[in-house]
Design an enzyme around this catalytic site. Structure first.
Site, PDB file in Angstrom:
ATOM      1  N   HIS A  87      23.849   3.218 -34.947  1.00 38.96           N
ATOM      2  CA  HIS A  87      23.824   2.085 -35.880  1.00 38.96           C
ATOM      3  C   HIS A  87      24.281   2.542 -37.272  1.00 38.96           C
ATOM      4  O   HIS A  87      25.101   1.896 -37.921  1.00 38.96           O
ATOM      5  CB  HIS A  87      22.404   1.509 -35.927  1.00 38.96           C
ATOM      6  CG  HIS A  87      22.166   0.491 -36.999  1.00 38.96           C
ATOM      7  ND1 HIS A  87      22.171  -0.861 -36.761  1.00 38.96           N
ATOM      8  CD2 HIS A  87      21.927   0.625 -38.319  1.00 38.96           C
ATOM      9  CE1 HIS A  87      21.941  -1.508 -37.892  1.00 38.96           C
ATOM     10  NE2 HIS A  87      21.788  -0.623 -38.859  1.00 38.96           N
ATOM     11  N   GLU A  88      23.753   3.680 -37.707  1.00 37.48           N
ATOM     12  CA  GLU A  88      24.125   4.190 -39.032  1.00 37.48           C
ATOM     13  C   GLU A  88      25.602   4.579 -39.077  1.00 37.48           C
ATOM     14  O   GLU A  88      26.293   4.349 -40.068  1.00 37.48           O
ATOM     15  CB  GLU A  88      23.258   5.397 -39.403  1.00 37.48           C
ATOM     16  CG  GLU A  88      21.770   5.093 -39.502  1.00 37.48           C
ATOM     17  CD  GLU A  88      21.459   3.921 -40.415  1.00 37.48           C
ATOM     18  OE1 GLU A  88      22.239   3.684 -41.355  1.00 37.48           O
ATOM     19  OE2 GLU A  88      20.470   3.223 -40.174  1.00 37.48           O
ATOM     20  N   GLU A 108      24.508  -5.926 -40.900  1.00 37.47           N
ATOM     21  CA  GLU A 108      23.511  -5.347 -39.988  1.00 37.47           C
ATOM     22  C   GLU A 108      23.847  -5.682 -38.533  1.00 37.47           C
ATOM     23  O   GLU A 108      23.770  -4.830 -37.659  1.00 37.47           O
ATOM     24  CB  GLU A 108      22.109  -5.865 -40.318  1.00 37.47           C
ATOM     25  CG  GLU A 108      21.493  -5.275 -41.565  1.00 37.47           C
ATOM     26  CD  GLU A 108      21.452  -3.750 -41.543  1.00 37.47           C
ATOM     27  OE1 GLU A 108      21.138  -3.177 -40.487  1.00 37.47           O
ATOM     28  OE2 GLU A 108      21.755  -3.144 -42.571  1.00 37.47           O
ATOM     29  N   HIS A 118      27.639   1.642 -39.732  1.00 40.25           N
ATOM     30  CA  HIS A 118      27.762   1.315 -41.163  1.00 40.25           C
ATOM     31  C   HIS A 118      28.855   2.151 -41.813  1.00 40.25           C
ATOM     32  O   HIS A 118      29.634   1.655 -42.626  1.00 40.25           O
ATOM     33  CB  HIS A 118      26.442   1.595 -41.886  1.00 40.25           C
ATOM     34  CG  HIS A 118      25.451   0.482 -41.768  1.00 40.25           C
ATOM     35  ND1 HIS A 118      25.773  -0.817 -42.002  1.00 40.25           N
ATOM     36  CD2 HIS A 118      24.132   0.487 -41.447  1.00 40.25           C
ATOM     37  CE1 HIS A 118      24.696  -1.584 -41.836  1.00 40.25           C
ATOM     38  NE2 HIS A 118      23.686  -0.807 -41.486  1.00 40.25           N
TER      39      HIS A 118
END
Lengths: 191, 409
Positions: free
Chosen positions: B144-145, B225, B148
Site C-alpha cells: 500500500h505504501e 487511499e 503511494h
C-alpha cells in the site's frame, strides 16, 4: 520542373519515410530485447541466491533430523537439475525443474515441523525467511519478465514489425512458467 | 505498464488546481483590500509564499516528516523479514530503488511512506505494527505504501497541503487586519462602493475559502487511499493480506494514539492516526470497514479491473475509482495463495513482540549476549564492567566491545 520531377520527389519522400519507420521499428525491437534480457537477469539473481541458500539449509536441518535422508536427496537433486537447466539456458526446462525444487523445499519445511528444536534454531529461522523471500522475489520478477516477453513477442509476430524482425533476426522469447502441477495439489506429508 | 495509473490522476490534479484558484483569489481580494489596485501584488505574495514553502518541503519534506515522527533507519540485519518484504515489493512495483526502511518506536500500529519521487523515498513502520501483523499482512501494508510512492501521492498531498496552509494563513491575516484596521475603510471613503464590495467579498472568502479548500483536500486524500489499496492488492496479488492487516490495525487504533502524528502528517499514514473516523467528508481516509470489504470482494483477480469492480459493488457507485485508461492498460493478474500456510506457520505473537523489542533495544545500543545455559542477556550501554554474571547459572560472561553493526546513532 516537370511532372517527372514531382514524381521523383514524392517517391523519394516515401522511401525516406519508410527508412525512418524501419529504423524506428528496428530500435524498438532492440529495446524490447534488452528489456527481456534485463528482466531475466533480475530473475537469475534470485534463482542463484536460492541455489546458494539451499546447501546451508540442508546442513542445518541435517543436524537435527539426520534420518530424513530421502527429503534431503530430493532437494539436492532438484537443485542440481535446476542449475543444469539454468546453465544450458533452457527456460522451459528450468521452469519445470524450479517447480520440482519448490515442491521439494516445501516437503523439507513440512518435515522440519516435527522437530521443535530445529524450529527454535535461529539459523534455521533466518534461512527459512530468506528462502521464503527469495521465492516471492522470483514470483514477482517472473510476472514482470513475462510482461516484457509478451511485448517482445507481439512485436515479432504482428504485421508490420514482423518484417523488420525477420530481417533483423529477432526471435520470439520464451515465457518463464514455473510448472505448477506441484502447486496445484496440496502436498500430503505424513510422519 | 502498471504505472499507467500514475499518468491518470486527472481528477486529483483538477482538484489541486481548484485549490490553487482559491489561493489566487484570496490573494487578489486581500491585495485589493489593503490598497485598491493591489490585487496583483496580493497574488504575487500568495504565490511566493506557496512556492517557497513548496520548495522547502520538496527538498526536505521527507526528512522533516521522518524527524518529526522519531523514525530511525534500519538495515537488513536488524529486521530481515521487514527488509525482505520491502525488497519484494520493490520488485513487484517496479520502483527504481529499494526505499529506505525506518522504524518508529510506538505501540500504535501504523505505517507511512515519504519522499518526493521514487528515487528519494522511504517507508516507515511502527514497532506496534511489527508486533501484530504476520508476513502476508505486513506485505500488504508495505505494498500500500509503495502504491503511494509509485502513484506520486506524496508529492501531490504535500503540495496541496501547503496550498491549504497558505489559504488558511492568508484568511487568518485578513480577518485579523479587519479586526484591528477597521478604520481604513472610513478613511478611503473616496473609493466608496467598490471598496465596500471588496470588503464583503473578502469577508466571505476569508471564512469560506479555508473550509472549501479543506474539504477538497480531504476528497483528494481519500481517493489516493483507494488507489493505494488497489496498488497494494495488485503488487502482492493477495488482497486478503492488506484486508486483514487493515482490520487488525483498525481494531487496535482505538486503543493507542500515535504520539508523533499531527493533523498535517495524518494523511500520510495507512490509517488516520488521530481518531477513529466515520464515513464523512471531513475524513482523510475512507472508513476501514469499507476498504476491507472492497479488498475482500476482489474475487476474480488482483488487477485494477478487479479492484474497480469491487469498489463499485461495495460503494454502490456507477463511477470508476480508477480512471478508464488505467483500467484498459491493466493486464489481468491472478490471485495467489497465502504465504502463511500449514507448512509454514506464522510466528506467534510472542515471538514477534520479542523480535521487535530486541530490535528496539539494539537500536538503543544495548548489547546482547547469550550465556552457555541459554539465557539471553541485554546489557545497557551504560554498563561499564568487562563481564557480567548470568542470573540463572552464575557463570561469568565476557561483554564484547560494542560494535555498530545494526543501528545508526
Amino acid at each position: 520542373m516537370g511532372t517527372t520531377g514531382i514524381v521523383l520527389i514524392a517517391a523519394g519522400a516515401v522511401v525516406f519515410i519508410l527508412i525512418l519507420w524501419f529504423i524506428g521499428a528496428f530500435n524498438g525491437l532492440v529495446r524490447s530485447r534488452n528489456e527481456v534480457k534485463n528482466s531475466w537477469s533480475q530473475i537469475d539473481v534470485q534463482l542463484k541466491r536460492r541455489y546458494d541458500l539451499i546447501p546451508n539449509l540442508v546442513n542445518t536441518v541435517k543436524g537435527y533430523a539426520a534420518h530424513e535422508k530421502g527429503t534431503f536427496e530430493k532437494v539436492t537433486e532438484a537443485r542440481s537439475a535446476c542449475m543444469k537447466a539454468s546453465a544450458a539456458g533452457d527456460i522451459g526446462e528450468l521452469g519445470k525443474q524450479e517447480g520440482f525444487l519448490t515442491q521439494a523445499l516445501k516437503s523439507l519445511f513440512a518435515v522440519s515441523e516435527a522437530y521443535p528444536e530445529l524450529k527454535a534454531n535461529q539459523n534455521f529461522l533466518a534461512l527459512q525467511e530468506e528462502l521464503t523471500s527469495t521465492e516471492n522475489k522470483i514470483g514477482f520478477s517472473r510476472q514482470f519478465y513475462n510482461d516484457t516477453v509478451l511485448k517482445m513477442n507481439n512485436k515479432v509476430e504482428t504485421i508490420p514489425t514482423n518484417i523488420v524482425a525477420s530481417l533483423g533476426g529477432f526471435k520470439k522469447e520464451a515465457f518463464f512458467e514455473v510448472t505448477t502441477a506441484a502447486e496445484k495439489e496440496v502436498p500430503k506429508v505424513s510422519f | 505498464m502498471w504505472e499507467q495509473i500514475s499518468a491518470n490522476k486527472t481528477k486529483s490534479i483538477f482538484l489541486a488546481f481548484f485549490i490553487l484558484g482559491i489561493l489566487l483569489l484570496i490573494g487578489f481580494v486581500f491585495g485589493q483590500f489593503i490598497a485598491p489596485g493591489g490585487g496583483a501584488l496580493g497574488i504575487a505574495i500568495a504565490l511566493t509564499l506557496w512556492v517557497i514553502l513548496s520548495l522547502i518541503s520538496y527538498f526536505q519534506g521527507g526528512n522533516i516528516m521522518l524527524a518529526i515522527s522519531g523514525a530511525r533507519k534500519i538495515e537488513h540485519a536488524d529486521h530481515p523479514m521487514l527488509f525482505n518484504i520491502v525488497e519484494e515489493m520493490k520488485i513487484a512495483s517496479g520502483l527504481p530503488k529499494v526505499p529506505d526502511v525506518y522504524i518508529i518506536d510506538d505501540p500504535s500500529p501504523n505505517a507511512f511512506a515519504t519522499g518526493r519521487d521514487p528515487e528519494h523515498c522511504a517507508v516507515a513502520v511502527t514497532s506496534g505494527l511489527l508486533n501484530i501483523l504476520n508476513r502476508d499482512e505486513l506485505q500488504g501494508v508495505i505494498a500500500h505504501e509503495m502504491g503511494h510512492i509509485k502513484n506520486r501521492d506524496i508529492l501531490l498531498m504535500i503540495m496541496v497541503g501547503i496550498m491549504l496552509g497558505v489559504i488558511v494563513l492568508m484568511a487568518d491575516i485578513f480577518l485579523r487586519s479587519m479586526l484591528w484596521g477597521g478604520g481604513r475603510s472610513r478613511r478611503s471613503s473616496g473609493g466608496g462602493q467598490a471598496q465596500a464590495l471588496i470588503l464583503v467579498v473578502g469577508l466571505l472568502l476569508a471564512i469560506l475559502a479555508p473550509i472549501i479548500a479543506q474539504l477538497i483536500y480531504f476528497a483528494i486524500s481519500r481517493k489516493r487511499e483507494y488507489l493505494a489499496d488497489a496498488s497494494g492488492a495488485l503488487y502482492t496479488r493477495y488482497p486478503e493480506g492488506l484486508a486483514s492487516a487493515l482490520e487488525k490495525i483498525g481494531a487496535s487504533a482505538g486503543r493507542y494514539k500515535l504520539q508523533s502524528a499531527n493533523r498535517a502528517t495524518a494523511p500520510m499514514y495507512i490509517i488516520n492516526p488521530l481518531k477513529a473516523e466515520a464515513a464523512s467528508i471531513t475524513a482523510t481516509h475512507p472508513p476501514i470497514e469499507e476498504r476491507v470489504k472492497i479488498l475482500r470482494s476482489m474475487a476474480g483477480g488482483a488487477g485494477y479491473v478487479d479492484f474497480n469492480a469491487a469498489w463499485k459493488k461495495v460503494t454502490r457507485s456507477n463511477a470508476n475509482i480508477i480512471p478508464g485508461s488505467g483500467l484498459k492498460a491493466s493486464p489481468a493478474v491472478a490471485l495467489r495463495g497465502a504465504a502463511v500456510t500449514e507448512e509454514k506457520p506464522e510466528q506467534t505473537k510472542r515471538e514477534r513482540v520479542r523480535q521487535t523489542t530486541d530490535l528496539l533495544w539494539s537500536m538503543s545500543n544495548y548489547i546482547f549476549i547469550t550465556c552457555l545455559c541459554g539465557t539471553k542477556m541485554k546489557i545497557p550501554p551504560t554498563f561499564s564492567r568487562p563481564e557480567i554474571q548470568c542470573p540463572h547459572c552464575g557463570r561469568q560472561n565476557q561483554i564484547p566491545k560494542p560494535q555498530n553493526s545494526c543501528s545508526k546513532k
